[in-house]
Write an enzyme that holds these catalytic residues in place. Structure first.
Site, PDB file in Angstrom:
ATOM      1  N   LEU A  84      57.543  35.117 -10.174  1.00 45.43           N
ATOM      2  CA  LEU A  84      57.177  35.417  -8.791  1.00 45.43           C
ATOM      3  C   LEU A  84      56.147  36.530  -8.715  1.00 45.43           C
ATOM      4  O   LEU A  84      56.115  37.422  -9.552  1.00 45.43           O
ATOM      5  CB  LEU A  84      58.420  35.861  -8.008  1.00 45.43           C
ATOM      6  N   GLU A 114      67.084  36.822  -0.529  1.00 46.65           N
ATOM      7  CA  GLU A 114      68.177  36.912  -1.500  1.00 46.65           C
ATOM      8  C   GLU A 114      68.015  38.160  -2.355  1.00 46.65           C
ATOM      9  O   GLU A 114      66.890  38.512  -2.714  1.00 46.65           O
ATOM     10  CB  GLU A 114      68.157  35.692  -2.438  1.00 46.65           C
ATOM     11  N   LYS A 116      67.567  40.261  -5.473  1.00 48.27           N
ATOM     12  CA  LYS A 116      66.984  39.911  -6.771  1.00 48.27           C
ATOM     13  C   LYS A 116      67.824  40.585  -7.856  1.00 48.27           C
ATOM     14  O   LYS A 116      67.735  41.795  -8.071  1.00 48.27           O
ATOM     15  CB  LYS A 116      65.536  40.410  -6.814  1.00 48.27           C
ATOM     16  N   ARG A 137      64.931  31.136 -19.514  1.00 47.20           N
ATOM     17  CA  ARG A 137      63.637  30.822 -18.944  1.00 47.20           C
ATOM     18  C   ARG A 137      62.553  30.784 -20.031  1.00 47.20           C
ATOM     19  O   ARG A 137      61.667  29.939 -19.995  1.00 47.20           O
ATOM     20  CB  ARG A 137      63.284  31.868 -17.885  1.00 47.20           C
ATOM     21  N   GLU A 176      70.553  33.410 -12.176  1.00 42.72           N
ATOM     22  CA  GLU A 176      70.440  34.631 -12.949  1.00 42.72           C
ATOM     23  C   GLU A 176      71.748  34.898 -13.684  1.00 42.72           C
ATOM     24  O   GLU A 176      72.815  34.943 -13.070  1.00 42.72           O
ATOM     25  CB  GLU A 176      70.130  35.783 -11.967  1.00 42.72           C
ATOM     26  N   LYS A 293      62.050  33.367   0.159  1.00 46.75           N
ATOM     27  CA  LYS A 293      61.590  31.988  -0.044  1.00 46.75           C
ATOM     28  C   LYS A 293      61.433  31.284   1.296  1.00 46.75           C
ATOM     29  O   LYS A 293      62.264  31.473   2.187  1.00 46.75           O
ATOM     30  CB  LYS A 293      62.625  31.196  -0.861  1.00 46.75           C
ATOM     31  N   CYS A 413      81.520  73.148 -34.757  1.00 48.16           N
ATOM     32  CA  CYS A 413      82.294  73.804 -35.813  1.00 48.16           C
ATOM     33  C   CYS A 413      81.418  74.219 -36.980  1.00 48.16           C
ATOM     34  O   CYS A 413      81.878  74.873 -37.902  1.00 48.16           O
ATOM     35  CB  CYS A 413      83.428  72.902 -36.280  1.00 48.16           C
ATOM     36  N   CYS A 429      81.082  64.128 -36.408  1.00 50.84           N
ATOM     37  CA  CYS A 429      81.740  65.267 -37.042  1.00 50.84           C
ATOM     38  C   CYS A 429      83.130  64.799 -37.416  1.00 50.84           C
ATOM     39  O   CYS A 429      83.887  64.358 -36.569  1.00 50.84           O
ATOM     40  CB  CYS A 429      81.818  66.449 -36.081  1.00 50.84           C
TER      41      CYS A 429
END
Ligand SMILES: [Zn+2]
Length: 673
Positions: A84, A114, A116, A137, A176, A293, A413, A429
């Site tokens: 996009l 929406e 993202k 993708r 996603e 969209k 220490c 340690c």
């Protein structure tokens, strides 16, 4: 049961199990206990073993059991997965809207807004309703075949409508893959403790997990998935708008983000973007913007696409929580298990609503990667979570000749007990008497979720160690009035209160004690499960690796850690002393699962201070309560943290009790004791 009955039973069980997966992962509203779920799975497995030829290709038992072909396989996307274009301001978004309306020759265009999600885009192919291919993708044309890991995600339906005949002939659902911040933190904690490199952010963690070869391992990462677009769709009747598609996806059993908005004008769209951005701190996952969209599909095709992105969609990016500041120093911190972590001390700077003065660098290689030196100006970024990170050096200020110095001894220490754990970039340690480790251990033991010793804070613990009054957590129970009167700012009353708190802590449940001991890899939930399973400390101590691994959520690494921890002579000595002091070593008889929150439905909103929302939800569920994502008439309690969302308004409209986190904690306290 004959073969025919078995066939029907197998189909019925598969359907029922998938419905429970859906209730749990998508609706976040389980209707059965984990044990009942396991029982269903066992029945299905048993039938499939008896009649292997009847095993459904989309059986829920095959989510993680299927062998993965070796080597990376690729998938060519039939329909290119475009990226996009971004917009960074309301003006840029308005320009995009103007271009779209003018191309279409209309005044206004209905859009869907929406969130993202900051994850990894993936494409899921269903043929005749059965999940057949899952791919990343990739470069948009060719992605990686990750079907085995997609199938392992229980939030993803293995079949949609395939059983009822209502499936589309072909469906390519795009969305996603993401990871909740709570899971991200949990996984990084385990990785840090076991010496593996930590993930930089939930997106990297999701991407790495998706590429794992072992679906069982990937399944433990708890990846999630939201559908956001339709790749291809055949045989699903009339779908005229993107919004219709989202509703269809929801009906087919996919998770669709509940915050999606339909906007009929630009003003509505801009308002939606503003509101979605305001939601950001209340979400359990990272988002970095809003995807807008055009709703009508015929208009989408009319608008078409450029070489690299569709004209009918655009991303509106949120402002990152960023700030620049100066690194005053790079110090080394010693954790409770001795792990050394570099931390940048910063000139305090506000960032996303809080003032930041330190940033962890995770490990020493990170300093190299950033090329970081004392005195540099750096760019800080805070994702939705509270832990800020340094993105890069923006202006070198320090002496570049000064090389990063790896620790050669413990900053606390001064012992030379340092080891680099194998290939991992980790130092530890290993001095059991290291004061800083002891301090972290004592604070952890006394912390609210563990033994909850009120008044035993950092200042007290530090003094106890400095004065030689505490060399182990067992010494807490040998403290006397005379000892405590020695401490700065301690008068008779305060001494009495602290001694009372110490006395009260002796009666805490086994799960709290196990948590308080600070066994590597064992957090609150694992501690509760161990206590519930073995009932007594002796039971846990004598449990072998197999018995431990039979406990849900306890994997190989945790089981090894438990065995190793209890095999140490110091641990044995410590437990002996705690026992002698009268510290309770068993779990109360009423199992938590039978719960005293049974029938109570909780909704969380806003950020909690004491635990993540996922942890709070887990706790409620472990006590028999229900957690729902939305406020309905069934809701009994709405717990409002910081910056609560619109749920509060809805709750008060419905007359539902809204409580603050403090009241919620008190409620838990009353219930757990
Ligand atoms: Zn040390």
């Amino acid at each position: 049961m004959d073969r025919n009955q078995a066939k029907q039973e197998i189909a019925r069980l598969a359907r029922e199990i998938e419905q429970h997966n859906y209730n749990y992962y998508v609706l976040d509203a389980p209707t059965i206990s984990d044990q009942e779920y396991d029982a269903l799975m066992h029945r299905l497995l048993a039938l499939e073993q008896k009649y292997p030829e009847l095993t459904l290709p989309y059986s829920p038992t095959r989510r993680v059991g299927v062998k993965v072909p070796s080597g990376v396989r690729t998938v060519r996307h039939e329909l290119k997965m475009l990226s996009l274009d971004n917009t960074y301001s309301a003006d840029e978004l308005r320009d995009w809207y103007a271009r779209v309306t003018s191309r279409l020759g209309v005044d206004r265009v209905e859009c869907v807004a929406e969130l993202k999600i900051d994850g990894v885009s993936a494409s899921l192919l269903y043929e005749a309703g059965v999940l057949t291919v899952g791919a990343t993708r990739g470069d948009g044309e060719v992605g990686e075949d990750v079907t085995h890991n997609i199938r392992a995600m229980r939030m993803v339906p293995l079949f949609c409508g395939a059983d009822s005949g209502g499936a589309p002939r072909l469906l390519e659902a795009r969305g996603e893959v993401y990871m909740d911040r709570a899971d991200f933190d949990r996984i990084n904690l385990i990785r840090r403790e076991s010496g593996s490199e930590v993930f930089a952010n939930p997106r990297n963690a999701a991407s790495g997990s998706l590429k794992l070869l072992d679906p069982a391992e990937s399944s433990k990462r708890n990846l999630r998935f939201f559908v956001h677009s339709c790749g291809r769709l055949e045989g699903a009747g009339q779908i005229k708008t993107h919004w219709d598609f989202l509703q269809l996806a929801r009906r087919l059993g996919f998770a669709v983000n509940p915050h999606n908005r339909l906007c009929s004008s630009f003003d509505a769209l801009r308002e939606a973007c503003r509101e979605l951005e305001a939601l950001r701190p209340t979400l359990s996952y990272d988002v970095d913007g809003v995807v807008v969209k055009v709703n009508r599909l015929d208009w989408q095709s009319e608008l078409g696409e450029t070489m690299k992105s569709p004209r009918w969609a655009v991303a509106y990016k949120f402002q990152a929580y960023q700030a620049t500041t100066r690194v005053n120093d790079i110090v080394v911190q010693v954790g409770r298990t001795g792990v050394l972590t570099p931390v940048a001390e910063l000139e305090p700077v506000p960032c996303g609503g809080v003032v930041i003065s330190r940033a962890t660098l995770h490990n020493f290689d990170e300093i190299d990667r950033l090329g970081l030196h004392k005195g540099d100006r750096v760019l800080l970024e805070r994702a939705g979570d509270v832990i800020p990170k340094i993105v890069k050096v923006v202006e070198p200020g320090g002496d570049r000749r000064e090389l990063r110095r790896l620790p050669t001894n413990c900053p606390s220490c001064r012992e030379d007990f340092i080891c680099r754990d194998g290939e991992a970039v980790q130092y530890r340690c290993v001095n059991p008497d290291c004061p800083r480790q002891l301090e972290r251990r004592l604070l952890h033991f006394a912390s609210r979720n563990a033994m909850d010793i009120v008044g035993m804070g950092e200042a007290v613990v530090r003094q106890l160690i400095d004065r030689g009054l505490a060399r182990s957590v067992a010494d807490i129970y040998d403290l006397t009035t005379e000892h405590l009167l020695e401490l700065d700012f301690f008068a008779a009353k305060k001494v009495e209160a602290l001694l009372e708190a110490i006395e009260a802590s002796k009666g805490r449940s086994l799960s709290r004690l196990v948590l308080g001991l600070g066994i590597p890899n064992i957090g609150e939930k694992a501690a509760a499960l161990l206590a519930r399973e073995f009932r007594t400390m002796d039971g846990i101590v004598s449990a072998g690796p197999e018995a431990l691994m039979a406990v849900p959520e306890i994997g190989e690494v945790s089981s090894e850690a438990v065995v190793r921890f209890f095999a140490q002579p110091e641990t044995r000595k410590l437990l002996e002393r705690l026992k002698k002091s009268g510290v309770r070593m068993d779990e109360p008889d009423v199992p938590l699962a039978q719960g005293r929150l049974t029938g109570q439905v909780f909704v969380f909103t806003g950020e909690l201070a004491n635990r993540t929302r996922a942890q709070a939800a887990q706790l409620v569920k472990s006590l028999g309560g229900e957690v729902s994502a939305t406020v309905t008439a069934r809701t009994n309690w709405v717990v409002a943290g910081q910056a609560p969302g619109s749920k509060v308004a809805r709750a008060s409209k419905l007359g539902i009790r809204i409580i603050e986190e403090k009241e919620f904690e008190e409620m838990l306290h009353d219930v757990i004791g």
